[in-house]
Design an enzyme around this catalytic site. Structure first.
Site, PDB file in Angstrom:
ATOM      1  N   PRO A  69       0.800  -1.215   0.000  1.00 53.65           N
ATOM      2  CA  PRO A  69       0.000   0.000   0.000  1.00 53.65           C
ATOM      3  C   PRO A  69       0.847   1.286   0.000  1.00 53.65           C
ATOM      4  O   PRO A  69       1.957   1.294   0.509  1.00 53.65           O
ATOM      5  CB  PRO A  69      -0.791  -0.101   1.299  1.00 53.65           C
ATOM      6  CG  PRO A  69      -0.669  -1.513   1.766  1.00 53.65           C
ATOM      7  CD  PRO A  69       0.668  -1.954   1.266  1.00 53.65           C
ATOM      8  N   GLU A  70       0.271   2.337  -0.593  1.00 53.67           N
ATOM      9  CA  GLU A  70       0.910   3.644  -0.614  1.00 53.67           C
ATOM     10  C   GLU A  70       0.173   4.570   0.356  1.00 53.67           C
ATOM     11  O   GLU A  70      -0.677   4.121   1.126  1.00 53.67           O
ATOM     12  CB  GLU A  70       0.910   4.190  -2.040  1.00 53.67           C
ATOM     13  CG  GLU A  70       1.628   3.251  -3.029  1.00 53.67           C
ATOM     14  CD  GLU A  70       1.593   3.735  -4.463  1.00 53.67           C
ATOM     15  OE1 GLU A  70       1.547   4.968  -4.681  1.00 53.67           O
ATOM     16  OE2 GLU A  70       1.609   2.889  -5.374  1.00 53.67           O
ATOM     17  N   LYS A 114       4.579   6.112   4.333  1.00 50.36           N
ATOM     18  CA  LYS A 114       3.897   4.810   4.302  1.00 50.36           C
ATOM     19  C   LYS A 114       3.997   4.068   5.633  1.00 50.36           C
ATOM     20  O   LYS A 114       3.598   2.909   5.725  1.00 50.36           O
ATOM     21  CB  LYS A 114       4.506   3.942   3.193  1.00 50.36           C
ATOM     22  CG  LYS A 114       4.447   4.569   1.796  1.00 50.36           C
ATOM     23  CD  LYS A 114       5.140   3.675   0.787  1.00 50.36           C
ATOM     24  CE  LYS A 114       5.313   4.370  -0.555  1.00 50.36           C
ATOM     25  NZ  LYS A 114       6.010   3.518  -1.530  1.00 50.36           N
ATOM     26  N   HIS A 158      -0.871 -16.973   6.757  1.00 54.51           N
ATOM     27  CA  HIS A 158       0.115 -15.886   6.696  1.00 54.51           C
ATOM     28  C   HIS A 158      -0.168 -14.766   7.700  1.00 54.51           C
ATOM     29  O   HIS A 158       0.311 -13.645   7.526  1.00 54.51           O
ATOM     30  CB  HIS A 158       0.237 -15.296   5.285  1.00 54.51           C
ATOM     31  CG  HIS A 158       0.501 -16.320   4.224  1.00 54.51           C
ATOM     32  ND1 HIS A 158       1.664 -17.069   4.203  1.00 54.51           N
ATOM     33  CD2 HIS A 158      -0.240 -16.727   3.160  1.00 54.51           C
ATOM     34  CE1 HIS A 158       1.613 -17.898   3.166  1.00 54.51           C
ATOM     35  NE2 HIS A 158       0.472 -17.720   2.522  1.00 54.51           N
ATOM     36  N   ARG A 172       3.921 -12.110   1.713  1.00 48.88           N
ATOM     37  CA  ARG A 172       5.320 -12.110   1.274  1.00 48.88           C
ATOM     38  C   ARG A 172       6.314 -11.858   2.406  1.00 48.88           C
ATOM     39  O   ARG A 172       7.511 -11.967   2.212  1.00 48.88           O
ATOM     40  CB  ARG A 172       5.507 -11.073   0.157  1.00 48.88           C
ATOM     41  CG  ARG A 172       4.593 -11.351  -1.035  1.00 48.88           C
ATOM     42  CD  ARG A 172       4.953 -10.510  -2.240  1.00 48.88           C
ATOM     43  NE  ARG A 172       6.216 -10.904  -2.805  1.00 48.88           N
ATOM     44  CZ  ARG A 172       6.714 -10.411  -3.952  1.00 48.88           C
ATOM     45  NH1 ARG A 172       6.009  -9.500  -4.613  1.00 48.88           N
ATOM     46  NH2 ARG A 172       7.871 -10.803  -4.408  1.00 48.88           N
ATOM     47  N   ARG A 175      10.711  -0.305 -12.437  1.00 48.80           N
ATOM     48  CA  ARG A 175       9.280  -0.385 -12.106  1.00 48.80           C
ATOM     49  C   ARG A 175       8.434  -0.280 -13.365  1.00 48.80           C
ATOM     50  O   ARG A 175       8.739   0.487 -14.280  1.00 48.80           O
ATOM     51  CB  ARG A 175       8.890   0.750 -11.147  1.00 48.80           C
ATOM     52  CG  ARG A 175       9.733   0.855  -9.897  1.00 48.80           C
ATOM     53  CD  ARG A 175       9.615  -0.359  -9.001  1.00 48.80           C
ATOM     54  NE  ARG A 175       8.256  -0.586  -8.550  1.00 48.80           N
ATOM     55  CZ  ARG A 175       7.715   0.018  -7.476  1.00 48.80           C
ATOM     56  NH1 ARG A 175       8.443   0.883  -6.768  1.00 48.80           N
ATOM     57  NH2 ARG A 175       6.491  -0.245  -7.124  1.00 48.80           N
TER      58      ARG A 175
END
Length: 300
Positions: free
Chosen positions: A2-3, A57, A96, A118, A282
């Protein structure tokens, strides 16, 4: 991801339900994503969670105790796939999930769990007095939404923030503008999605070097930031695969994106197909007609 808009949406949801709650327990489900830099943190001190704050962030939860001389801060960084979700039960948490907090507010028990597929995200516990010495935070530029340089400092004025952004770009003359927007030391909170959207809004090609852009170009780009972020926040952020808010609900801003992940689809402004390329490693999306390239080098 997320940003900033996603992290801000999560912050607002967490404060709505968990501010001024008491921390009852912390349960670690595995050894991932957890960093304790305190020396004598103990739940016996009866810590109260005052509120959640945000810088770029990063999310912060401040724990205060009347019986301990040391206030504690939790730093959360969600990275790519991290989630912070409030639930009324910890039975059958999703796979997770790495740890959870049990909190009590108004005689009601709530749980806040951290899930990260992740495992790039983390929480860090440290004494509140050490917050300003954290190496990751020291590198942050001013916040793209609040214009604060740190959590405890007075915000820059709009003009001061604009000048700081322009000066930051001028310090990196041979960096392309897409990379400059992603550089958290110049401005904190932007990531791949909103960098692409900002450059489209300002009609600037992402491959332009900072040295090829005029002060007017950079002013237009900077002045596009707040409207875009506020619109994204009002739509609870952008969801493609992983992001959900503190209630587990996806955002809606993906329905308003102009270029990001719209490869080969017609530009909403000129109908030219949106292109995709790699810049700074990117995936980068842009309209080859609407977004102007000012550089002398020929684009391929």
């Amino acid at each position: 991801m997320p940003e900033l808009p996603e992290v801000e949406t999560i912050r607002q949801g967490l404060n709505q339900q968990l501010s001024n709650s008491h921390l009852c327990s912390i349960v670690r489900l595995d050894n991932y994503c957890w960093h304790d830099e305190t020396s004598n943190f103990s739940l016996a001190a009866d810590y109260k969670l005052s509120e959640f704050e945000r810088q770029g962030k990063y999310l912060f939860a401040h724990l205060k105790s009347d019986t301990s001389a040391e206030d504690i801060t939790l730093i959360f960084h969600l990275r790519m796939t991290g989630k912070l979700i409030i639930t009324s039960t910890v039975t059958n948490l999703p796979k997770h999930s790495h740890f959870y907090f049990e909190l009590k507010k108004d005689h009601k028990i709530l749980y806040l769990y951290f899930n990260d597929v992740r495992r790039f995200g983390y929480v860090k516990l440290l004494p509140r007095q050490n917050l300003s010495f954290d190496q990751s935070l020291k590198k942050l530029g001013f916040d793209a939404l609040t214009h604060k340089l740190t959590l405890n400092e007075k915000a820059l004025t709009e003009k001061e923030a604009e000048n700081a952004f322009i000066q930051g770009c001028r310090r990196h003359l041979h960096k392309n503008i897409k990379s400059a927007l992603l550089d958290q030391s110049i401005i904190a909170g932007l990531g791949n999605i909103y960098a692409d959207e900002l450059l489209f809004s300002a009609r600037i090609h992402p491959a332009n070097l900072c040295c090829d852009l005029s002060e007017k170009n950079l002013q237009i780009l900077y002045r596009s930031i707040l409207p875009l972020l506020n619109k994204a926040i009002s739509n609870h952020g952008t969801s493609f695969s992983d992001y959900v808010d503190s209630r587990g609900i996806k955002g809606n801003f993906q329905n308003y994106l102009q270029v990001y992940q719209r490869t080969s689809l017609p530009c909403y402004s000129c109908k030219t197909p949106i292109k995709k390329c790699k810049i700074a490693g990117r995936s980068t999306h842009f309209c080859p007609k609407c977004q102007i390239y000012y550089g002398s080098n020929t684009l391929t």
